[in-house]
Design a protein around this motif. Sequence first.
Motif, PDB file in Angstrom:
ATOM      1  N   UNK A 166       0.823  -1.213   0.000  1.00  0.00           N
ATOM      2  CA  UNK A 166       0.000   0.000   0.000  1.00  0.00           C
ATOM      3  C   UNK A 166       0.855   1.260   0.000  1.00  0.00           C
ATOM      4  N   UNK A 167       2.150   1.094   0.303  1.00  0.00           N
ATOM      5  CA  UNK A 167       3.077   2.228   0.249  1.00  0.00           C
ATOM      6  C   UNK A 167       3.173   3.029   1.522  1.00  0.00           C
ATOM      7  N   UNK A 168       2.632   2.499   2.613  1.00  0.00           N
ATOM      8  CA  UNK A 168       2.646   3.234   3.877  1.00  0.00           C
ATOM      9  C   UNK A 168       3.961   2.957   4.610  1.00  0.00           C
ATOM     10  N   UNK A 169       4.739   3.973   4.936  1.00  0.00           N
ATOM     11  CA  UNK A 169       6.001   3.736   5.640  1.00  0.00           C
ATOM     12  C   UNK A 169       5.776   3.192   7.051  1.00  0.00           C
ATOM     13  N   UNK A 170       6.628   2.297   7.477  1.00  0.00           N
ATOM     14  CA  UNK A 170       6.540   1.726   8.816  1.00  0.00           C
ATOM     15  C   UNK A 170       7.314   2.620   9.790  1.00  0.00           C
ATOM     16  N   UNK A 171       6.597   3.436  10.548  1.00  0.00           N
ATOM     17  CA  UNK A 171       7.222   4.379  11.469  1.00  0.00           C
ATOM     18  C   UNK A 171       7.167   3.814  12.886  1.00  0.00           C
ATOM     19  N   UNK A 172       8.193   4.088  13.698  1.00  0.00           N
ATOM     20  CA  UNK A 172       8.282   3.442  15.018  1.00  0.00           C
ATOM     21  C   UNK A 172       7.127   3.781  15.964  1.00  0.00           C
ATOM     22  N   UNK A 173       6.563   4.968  15.826  1.00  0.00           N
ATOM     23  CA  UNK A 173       5.476   5.349  16.730  1.00  0.00           C
ATOM     24  C   UNK A 173       4.087   5.054  16.186  1.00  0.00           C
ATOM     25  N   UNK A 174       4.030   4.507  14.964  1.00  0.00           N
ATOM     26  CA  UNK A 174       2.750   4.245  14.313  1.00  0.00           C
ATOM     27  C   UNK A 174       2.310   2.822  14.647  1.00  0.00           C
ATOM     28  N   UNK A 175       1.474   2.689  15.670  1.00  0.00           N
ATOM     29  CA  UNK A 175       1.049   1.369  16.151  1.00  0.00           C
ATOM     30  C   UNK A 175      -0.029   0.803  15.223  1.00  0.00           C
ATOM     31  N   UNK A 176       0.102  -0.438  14.782  1.00  0.00           N
ATOM     32  CA  UNK A 176      -0.942  -1.046  13.940  1.00  0.00           C
ATOM     33  C   UNK A 176      -2.289  -1.057  14.665  1.00  0.00           C
ATOM     34  N   UNK A 177      -3.342  -0.794  13.918  1.00  0.00           N
ATOM     35  CA  UNK A 177      -4.679  -0.744  14.516  1.00  0.00           C
ATOM     36  C   UNK A 177      -5.663  -1.569  13.698  1.00  0.00           C
ATOM     37  N   UNK A 178      -6.767  -1.897  14.319  1.00  0.00           N
ATOM     38  CA  UNK A 178      -7.904  -2.500  13.638  1.00  0.00           C
ATOM     39  C   UNK A 178      -8.932  -1.394  13.451  1.00  0.00           C
ATOM     40  N   UNK A 179      -8.943  -0.809  12.261  1.00  0.00           N
ATOM     41  CA  UNK A 179      -9.929   0.210  11.924  1.00  0.00           C
ATOM     42  C   UNK A 179     -11.173  -0.494  11.389  1.00  0.00           C
ATOM     43  N   UNK A 180     -12.337  -0.164  11.913  1.00  0.00           N
ATOM     44  CA  UNK A 180     -13.548  -0.920  11.579  1.00  0.00           C
ATOM     45  C   UNK A 180     -13.870  -0.880  10.089  1.00  0.00           C
ATOM     46  N   UNK A 181     -13.428   0.161   9.396  1.00  0.00           N
ATOM     47  CA  UNK A 181     -13.731   0.282   7.971  1.00  0.00           C
ATOM     48  C   UNK A 181     -13.176  -0.878   7.155  1.00  0.00           C
ATOM     49  N   UNK A 182     -12.028  -1.421   7.559  1.00  0.00           N
ATOM     50  CA  UNK A 182     -11.375  -2.455   6.741  1.00  0.00           C
ATOM     51  C   UNK A 182     -12.149  -3.771   6.771  1.00  0.00           C
ATOM     52  N   UNK A 183     -12.425  -4.379   7.935  1.00  0.00           N
ATOM     53  CA  UNK A 183     -13.217  -5.612   7.907  1.00  0.00           C
ATOM     54  C   UNK A 183     -14.638  -5.399   7.405  1.00  0.00           C
TER      55      UNK A 183
END
Length: 404
Positions: A166-183
Motif C-alpha cells: 500500500x506504500x505506507x512507511x513503517x514508522x516506530x510510533x505508528x502502532x498497527x490498529x484495527x480500523x472498523x472500515x477495513x473488515x
Amino acid sequence: MSVVKLEECRERIRSELDSVVDFWLKYSHDTVHGGFFTCIGRDGKVYDELKYVWLQGRQVWMYCRLYRTMERFHKPEILEAAKAGGAFLRKFARVSGGSGGQWKCAFCLTRDGKAVKVQRTIFSECFYILAMDELSRVTGDKDMQLEAEQMMEQLIYWVQEDSSGLGRPQLPGDVPTNSMAVPMMLLCLVQQLTEGRGQEVVQKYRELGSWCVQQILQHIQRDGTAILESVSVDGAELPGCQGRLQNPGHALEAGWFLLQLSAERGDKELQGTAIDKFVELPYQYGWDKEHGGLFYFLDVDGHCPTQLEWSMKLWWPHCEALVAFLMAYSQTKRPKLLERFSQVYEYTFSHFPDAKSGEWFGYLTQEGKVALDFKGGPFKGFFHVPRCLYMCERLLDDLLANKD
C-alpha cells in the motif's frame, strides 16, 4: 407504525429514488472522456472535473444493481452509462509500477483519466471490485468477474499478510490498529462476490467472512457499552483521541452488514449482537436529543471530538440508520425497531431532500440547516442515498407483501 403509514413511506421512498436516479443521469455523465462527474452543485452544474475512483466504482455498481434487480430501471441508458463507467475505470483507474504492483488504484483522476493522487488505503480498490463484479453480472463478461476476484486476492494479502504494497512507511510510533472500515469493507465484498454464485464460491470466502465478523466484533468495548471506531490488533482500547472516537453512522452500517450475514448463515446469536450493539447502541448515544439527527463523531468519554465536523448532521449516517432499523425490524418484528425507523425517517426526509432541484443535501449544521449546498463532491456521489432508498423500498415491499 400502521400499514397505511408503511405504504406512504414506500411511496415516498420510491419517488425519491426515481428523482435521485434522474438527477445523476441528467448531470453526472461525461460524454466526452467517459466516467462520471461527482462534484455537482445544487442545481446540477459541475464545479470541479476531478474524478474520484471510489465514487466512479460506486456509481457503476449502483447503476448495475438497479438495472439488474428493479424492473423500472431496466433501461438501456442505465446499462450504457454503467458500461461506459466501467470502461473508464478499466482504462485509467489502475496505476502501474511502485510497490503496489498492478492492482493499486488511483484515488483521484483528471477528467481525461490521468492519475492525480494515490491513497495508502484499500478503498479505491474495494469499489473497483464492487463495480467489476456487478458489471460482470449484467454484461456476462467473465473477464470482469475474474479481474474482481484477482484484485480481491491482492486486497486479502495486503490486509492479512503484508500491507507494505500500500506504500505506507513503517514508522516506530505508528502502532498497527484495527480500523472498523477495513473488515466492514471486506465483508461487503465477500457478500458481493458470493451472491448467487453457488456453494463453491461461498465456501471459498466463508473463512474470510468469519474473520471479518470477528474483527468487527472487537470494536464492542467498555463492557459492551460502546462501539469504538479503532482498536488495537488484539482488540484492546487505544489511548488518546483515536481510541475514544465513535462514529455512530459507521456502527449502524456495520450493523446491517452483520444482519445480512446472520440471515444468510441462520446465526441468531450474531443477529442479536448486531441489533443490540451495532444498531440500538449507536442510536442511543448518537442521536441528538435536542435537535434530532445523528452526530457525526463523538468521544466516548464526553470530550469534544477534534474533528471539526463532529456535531454536523451528514446524509450517509442517516441513510445507514434507515437501512439498519428497517432490516432489523424485518428480521425480528420488534415494534421498537420500527419506531426507531420512523423517527429517523421523519428527520431524514424533512431535512436532506432538496424539493426544488432534486437529490439530497449532504451536510447540515447541528441544528439541521444546510451548511454545504452541493449535491456531490469528493465523498458524496451516487451511492449512499440511492442504495438506502433501493434497500428500503425492497424491504418495505417484502414487509407489506407479508403484512399478515
